[in-house]
Design a protein around this motif. Structure first.
Motif, PDB file in Angstrom:
ATOM      1  N   ILE A   1       0.853  -1.187   0.000  1.00  0.00           N
ATOM      2  CA  ILE A   1       0.000   0.000   0.000  1.00  0.00           C
ATOM      3  C   ILE A   1       0.887   1.235   0.000  1.00  0.00           C
ATOM      4  CG2 ILE A   1      -1.795   1.250   1.255  1.00  0.00           C
ATOM      5  CD1 ILE A   1      -2.312  -1.522   2.718  1.00  0.00           C
TER       6      ILE A   1
ATOM      7  N   PHE B   1       4.707  -4.581   9.496  1.00  0.00           N
ATOM      8  CA  PHE B   1       3.921  -5.680   8.922  1.00  0.00           C
ATOM      9  C   PHE B   1       2.595  -5.236   8.287  1.00  0.00           C
ATOM     10  CE2 PHE B   1       6.469  -8.274  12.004  1.00  0.00           C
ATOM     11  CZ  PHE B   1       7.082  -9.063  11.041  1.00  0.00           C
ATOM     12  N   ALA B   2       2.425  -3.944   8.031  1.00  0.00           N
ATOM     13  CA  ALA B   2       1.161  -3.483   7.428  1.00  0.00           C
ATOM     14  C   ALA B   2       0.984  -4.078   6.027  1.00  0.00           C
ATOM     15  CB  ALA B   2       1.156  -1.956   7.356  1.00  0.00           C
ATOM     16  N   GLY B   3      -0.243  -3.998   5.538  1.00  0.00           N
ATOM     17  CA  GLY B   3      -0.508  -4.408   4.159  1.00  0.00           C
ATOM     18  C   GLY B   3      -0.754  -5.892   3.973  1.00  0.00           C
ATOM     19  N   GLU B   4      -1.462  -6.503   4.913  1.00  0.00           N
ATOM     20  CA  GLU B   4      -1.803  -7.935   4.767  1.00  0.00           C
ATOM     21  C   GLU B   4      -3.238  -8.058   4.242  1.00  0.00           C
ATOM     22  OE1 GLU B   4      -0.198 -10.600   4.803  1.00  0.00           O
ATOM     23  OE2 GLU B   4       1.718 -10.096   5.751  1.00  0.00           O
ATOM     24  N   LEU B   5      -3.469  -7.452   3.079  1.00  0.00           N
ATOM     25  CA  LEU B   5      -4.842  -7.388   2.580  1.00  0.00           C
ATOM     26  C   LEU B   5      -5.372  -8.726   2.088  1.00  0.00           C
ATOM     27  CD1 LEU B   5      -4.946  -3.903   0.861  1.00  0.00           C
ATOM     28  CD2 LEU B   5      -5.437  -4.561   3.203  1.00  0.00           C
TER      29      LEU B   5
ATOM     30  N   HIS C   1      -5.597 -11.043   3.919  1.00  0.00           N
ATOM     31  CA  HIS C   1      -6.193 -11.632   5.123  1.00  0.00           C
ATOM     32  C   HIS C   1      -7.256 -10.744   5.766  1.00  0.00           C
ATOM     33  CE1 HIS C   1      -3.590 -15.080   4.909  1.00  0.00           C
ATOM     34  NE2 HIS C   1      -2.634 -14.250   4.563  1.00  0.00           N
ATOM     35  N   VAL C   2      -7.910  -9.891   4.982  1.00  0.00           N
ATOM     36  CA  VAL C   2      -9.162  -9.306   5.464  1.00  0.00           C
ATOM     37  C   VAL C   2     -10.235 -10.371   5.256  1.00  0.00           C
ATOM     38  CG1 VAL C   2      -8.472  -6.924   4.968  1.00  0.00           C
ATOM     39  CG2 VAL C   2      -9.753  -8.215   3.252  1.00  0.00           C
ATOM     40  N   ILE C   3     -11.243 -10.318   6.123  1.00  0.00           N
ATOM     41  CA  ILE C   3     -12.277 -11.372   6.106  1.00  0.00           C
ATOM     42  C   ILE C   3     -13.404 -10.969   5.152  1.00  0.00           C
ATOM     43  CG2 ILE C   3     -13.897 -12.725   7.507  1.00  0.00           C
ATOM     44  CD1 ILE C   3     -10.947 -13.170   8.211  1.00  0.00           C
TER      45      ILE C   3
ATOM     46  N   VAL D   1       3.319   1.941   3.100  1.00  0.00           N
ATOM     47  CA  VAL D   1       2.750   1.838   4.447  1.00  0.00           C
ATOM     48  C   VAL D   1       3.341   0.603   5.129  1.00  0.00           C
ATOM     49  CG1 VAL D   1       0.621   1.528   5.786  1.00  0.00           C
ATOM     50  CG2 VAL D   1       0.611   2.961   3.727  1.00  0.00           C
ATOM     51  N   TYR D   2       4.183   0.832   6.143  1.00  0.00           N
ATOM     52  CA  TYR D   2       4.777  -0.277   6.875  1.00  0.00           C
ATOM     53  C   TYR D   2       4.063  -0.540   8.204  1.00  0.00           C
ATOM     54  CZ  TYR D   2       8.687  -0.157   3.598  1.00  0.00           C
ATOM     55  OH  TYR D   2       9.448  -0.209   2.458  1.00  0.00           O
ATOM     56  N   GLY D   3       3.371   0.464   8.709  1.00  0.00           N
ATOM     57  CA  GLY D   3       2.737   0.328  10.022  1.00  0.00           C
ATOM     58  C   GLY D   3       3.763   0.423  11.131  1.00  0.00           C
TER      59      GLY D   3
END
Lengths: 319, 319
Positions: free
Chosen positions: A146, A159-163, A165-167, A153-155
């Motif tokens: 992202i 570990f940001a940007g694990e899209l 694994h959105v439900i 975007v690292y957060g």
């Protein structure tokens, strides 16, 4: 000192590929070693450093390299470590960037493969000139990088940007590799598409389709594409199902960061309009009104064979 | 020139409140006018400018003000405009920042109220020192301000951060004010909580609860809180239902930007542990493993009566 080049290294489960890249995104010299040959990461890094020294011959030299960028599964930009990567031979937390830098004497930056793809897209690909976009990698898994305000975007923890694994399905959602149910990845990865194929064939035992010529457990997303190209309606419905969920997810992503574009990268993106059309339709249908008809969905502008090395190399400019 | 102060202006549907604020977040002088008195925005701005001039008396003056920050519904930071705000008397696109600046001669920046709250939180509140957090405003609606890398996420068009409108229930989701179904806002706004109360009372006609003493259409989230405090199990189950959905949403938000904290602001945050506990439990249950036990859920550190003006004023430092 003039440093017109960077080195990109992509660490995959099987191969580690690398190359010397110039400012225009040309890979000028490249090489590869096996990732899994050494159980000890130190031995692996010795071999990698040797292989890099081998390509750093005239007209190249260490002095001409601005930096090295590494894309690795579970790579953490902040720490420069590879952390608990399930598909690599080395366990635990590996301070990879530091260990490579000690061996080669060039600054090293590291991130995960999906983030590397996003940086590559921004530097050399379809996102040149964009400050806000999302790169979605549709491969064995679903990854994302992202970019907001021109920055990845690292957060707070890297570990940001694990899209992936959105439900997307909270009731009876498919089991995902992460142990939870209903993740985007369980539906829109290459393996998710193969799973959809099996489900649709099961549910419609009397509908004719070319896919019945293949043992059901062997069907890949490539097979589905090959069938769709011939007009096979079951194959097309598999992509429609996939695109519908992907578009639902994209509509939520837009509510988060309102990107100029969402860029598709990886194996499933090769399905072209078969995946793009239903994804776009579903996204537009699901978008909040203020976002409608504003967000582009594009294919990656990185050449497939070069994308992993190019993406990683782009990080080399930022070390 | 020494400019130790800013002015914050919060434009609500009923009142426009404003104040002179110092670097520590103290409101030193304040005032208010009615938002709806003038149909013509020019007349409204004339009155507002006059009211600002009235408080800019000794020891204050225009020369001591660094900038003016405005928080307004549908405020766009990039354009400085208020665009199609349904609850304000002026229709269409209002170039608000520019029009105010012409009248008062001090630089003006404008954003929406949820973003203003996030900037206020970062400058004066619970997010001081944080570079990555999400501010969730739980009021009549659900708004959000997302901070990544110390910067507010505006997106390519200035409208990012509409987290009240991610879809939480894709089947039989509640109708939302935005015209779609299943939005977070339809469940976790103050009105969403009241709606949950009515549904739970309907579905459990024989369960005793204090809430039956109130005409069902009049129940507010405040009534639910008052009942919960006495140990009323139905009231507690209403907060549990709300927190469960909120936590599911937070788990997805974390997969996006991996914030250090998610900060609750607005009316529903006053329910304290009744809303915090189920939200945290649900978030942790739904988080991807790498994010578990890392993300704080906090209450806003801004004093409620001052929060709107403080949030808007914080933008005044950035003009």
């Amino acid at each position: 000192m003039d440093q017109p080049y960077v080195i990109g290294i992509d660490i995959g489960g099987t191969n580690t590929v690398f190359g010397i890249v110039d400012k225009r995104g040309q890979i000028l010299r490249s090489g590869a070693i096996k990732t899994g040959r050494h159980e000890d990461v130190g031995d692996y890094l010795d071999e990698l450093a040797q292989a890099l020294n081998d390509i750093l011959k005239d007209p190249f030299s260490k002095d001409t390299i601005r930096g090295i960028g590494v894309g690795a599964p579970n790579g953490n930009y902040f720490s420069g470590s590879i952390e608990f990567a399930p598909n690599l031979p080395w366990k635990g937390v590996i301070p990879f960037a530091q260990m490579l830098e000690e061996r080669i004497g060039i600054p090293v930056a590291l991130t995960n493969d999906a983030n590397a793809a996003a940086i590559g897209e921004m530097t050399y690909g379809a996102a040149r000139g964009m400050k806000d976009f999302i790169e979605i990698t549709l491969g064995t898994g679903v990854g994302s990088g992202i970019v907001v305000n021109g920055q990845l975007v690292y957060g707070h923890d890297g570990f940001a940007g694990e899209l992936g694994h959105v439900i997307m399905r909270r009731n009876n959602g498919r089991l995902c590799g992460c142990g939870r149910n209903g993740c985007l990845e369980a539906y829109t990865s290459a393996t998710g598409v193969a799973r959809t194929a099996r489900e649709i064939l099961d549910l419609n035992p009397d509908t004719p389709t070319l896919l019945r010529n293949i043992p059901v457990e062997d069907i890949t997303s490539k097979d589905v594409y090959d069938a769709a190209v011939t007009g096979d309606e079951v194959a097309i419905s598999i992509f429609n199902f996939t695109g519908n969920i992907l578009g639902e997810a994209f509509a939520d992503f837009v509510a988060f960061s309102s990107p100029e574009a969402i860029i598709l990268f990886g194996g499933l993106a090769k399905a072209g309009d078969f995946i793009l059309k239903p994804t776009k339709e579903s996204m537009e249908k699901n978008l909040l009104k203020i976002f409608k008809n504003k967000v582009k969905i594009l294919f990656s502008g990185l050449k497939e064979d070069d994308a992993a090395v190019l993406g990683a190399s782009a990080l080399g400019w930022e070390v």
